[in-house]
Design an enzyme around this catalytic site. Structure first.
Site, PDB file in Angstrom:
ATOM      1  N   PHE A 148       0.863  -1.191   0.000  1.00 46.20           N
ATOM      2  CA  PHE A 148       0.000   0.000   0.000  1.00 46.20           C
ATOM      3  C   PHE A 148       0.892   1.231   0.000  1.00 46.20           C
ATOM      4  CE2 PHE A 148      -2.462   3.477   1.615  1.00 46.20           C
ATOM      5  CZ  PHE A 148      -3.683   3.318   0.974  1.00 46.20           C
ATOM      6  N   ASP A 205       9.353   2.505   1.506  1.00 48.39           N
ATOM      7  CA  ASP A 205       8.194   3.280   1.961  1.00 48.39           C
ATOM      8  C   ASP A 205       8.070   3.043   3.466  1.00 48.39           C
ATOM      9  OD1 ASP A 205       5.718   4.166   2.770  1.00 48.39           O
ATOM     10  OD2 ASP A 205       4.644   3.395   1.021  1.00 48.39           O
ATOM     11  N   LYS A 239       3.004  10.230   8.248  1.00 50.04           N
ATOM     12  CA  LYS A 239       2.334   9.793   9.479  1.00 50.04           C
ATOM     13  C   LYS A 239       2.978  10.332  10.771  1.00 50.04           C
ATOM     14  CE  LYS A 239       0.029   5.722   7.595  1.00 50.04           C
ATOM     15  NZ  LYS A 239      -1.391   5.916   7.819  1.00 50.04           N
TER      16      LYS A 239
END
Ligand SMILES: Cc1ncc(COP(=O)(O)O)c(C=O)c1O
Length: 424
Positions: free
Chosen positions: A159, A243, A272
């Protein structure tokens, strides 16, 4: 029409009074009227937070083991974070990249000090960080005259975000549905080294991988896989992008997930936890690769926003404090052991997996319930947990989670499993 409570109504009183709606339910009804329907939120309006707890509009307290999907690394209302944001708000909120601001320079220096890289580009989200990584990889090849080196490979169940490039890199067909045509030049791999070796060639600009997959089910690559991938990419002249949007910045128990494996990428994407709750994303890369992003080649208005960067500095101050990451590691191990004990007691769990404070409980096919049922049962017990797909319960608490809160969380998960297994 509602009946009068003072008895002046002439209509027949109903036998059973409607249960009174909570403030959270009333606001949830209003939300349904105004939002696009792409989220399916619980009827829970978070009104305030303190440490690892949040409160709804009715004043009900919840232990937060989700942290806004790995964002609220320092929990809620952390005094250092609040003070940094307040102080910056008093000075200047936004400058754009036409000018410089001190917090963004300092935050870039911290990222460099703690990582493999020497150069930083700031943006506003994880998807945007991955867009920047993908664009940098292609442009790096282009500036070296390798104009055919354009392909970006990613891995099954990954993702990487919802913008068109990051979405296309996300190797899960359900996210692509209805959004075609997708950009060209993407390919998908499984974590099989022979297949990876065969696929990567002089057309490959980069390979992107999460050192621990988050949304795709909290999956850790097989032992040695990242090191072997690094070797293949180096040998074939392709860049390696990690990532770390979800696993980076302390969540793995190391500052960055790649440090657990001792394998450094060429580009790393972050978001985040970086702002502790304010929107910010970043890529980190090397002196050799960064010049491909020459003046005018890429940018974003809010990138390096001083408020978000001031928050990022406060996050780093806490992550860097003595013993902090060791505590994350110890809490992660204790959490994992507690989840394994629950799995053993109640069954219905095929695997407990993850790193540090990104943990997943994979349910067996015959568990008799889904991950979302565990979420609901835990919420009824005053604890917030999340899913990673239909059959994985995901735990990603604030990194400040203490022993008493961990015990409270495990007890609720235990009771939730007891109830669901009893019913199954
Ligand atoms: C590994 C990873 N990359 C990228 C993203 C996208 O980040 P954002 O939602 O900030 O765009 C996410 C979000 O969950 C993620 O977990």
């Amino acid at each position: 029409m509602s009946e009068s409570v003072h008895g002046t109504s002439t209509s027949t009183p109903s036998l059973k009074a409607e249960p009174k709606k909570t403030a959270d339910q009333l606001w949830a009804e209003r939300a349904k009227q105004v939002f696009t329907p792409n989220y399916a939120p619980a009827e829970l309006v978070i009104d305030r937070g303190e440490g690892c707890y949040v409160w709804d509009l009715e004043g009900r307290r919840y232990l937060d083991l989700v942290a806004g999907i790995a964002v609220s690394a320092l929990g809620h209302h952390h005094p250092k974070l609040v003070a940094a944001i307040q102080a910056q708000a008093e000075k200047v909120l936004h400058t754009s990249n036409l000018y410089l601001n001190q917090p963004s320079i300092e935050l870039a220096e911290r990222l460099v000090r703690h990582s493999f890289g020497q150069r930083v580009f700031f943006c506003n989200s994880g998807a945007e960080a991955n867009e920047a990584a993908i664009k940098l990889a292609r442009r790096y090849a282009y500036t070296r005259g390798e104009t055919e080196r354009v392909k970006i490979y990613s891995f099954d169940k990954s993702f990487h975000g919802r913008t068109m490039g990051a979405l296309t890199a996300t190797a899960q067909p359900k996210y692509h549905e209805g959004f075609r045509p997708l950009p060209e030049g993407f390919g998908y791999l499984t974590m099989d080294l022979a297949a990876v070796e065969a696929a990567i060639d002089h057309h490959t600009a980069a390979v992107i991988i999460e050192p621990v997959q988050g949304e795709g089910g909290v999956r850790v690559p097989p032992p040695g896989f990242l090191a072997a991938l690094r070797k293949i990419c180096t040998a074939k002249g392709a860049l390696l992008i990690f990532d770390e949007v979800q696993i980076g910045l302390g969540r793995s128990g190391a500052m960055f997930g790649y440090q657990l494996e001792g394998v450094a990428p060429d580009i790393m994407s972050l978001a985040k936890g970086l702002g502790g709750g304010l929107p910010i994303g970043a890529i980190v890369t090397t002196d050799a690769i960064a010049p491909a992003l020459n003046v005018g080649s890429h940018g974003t208005t809010f990138g390096g926003n001083p408020m978000a960067c001031a928050a990022g500095l406060a996050v780093f101050d806490v992550l860097e404090s003595p013993g902090f990451l060791e505590r994350v590691r110890a809490t992660g191990l204790a959490f994992e052991a507690g989840l394994r004990a629950i799995a053993q007691t109640h069954g219905g769990v095929s695997e407990v997996r993850g790193r540090g404070l990104l943990l997943g409980m994979a349910l067996t096919k015959d568990a008799g319930f889904e991950a979302k049922d565990v979420v609901k049962a835990c919420r009824d017990l005053g604890v917030l947990v999340h899913v990673a797909g239909p059959d994985v319960v995901r735990l990603l608490p604030p990194l400040i989670l203490g022993p008493a809160e961990l015990a409270e969380g495990l007890s609720a998960i235990d009771r939730a499993f007891a109830g669901l297994r009893g019913r199954a």
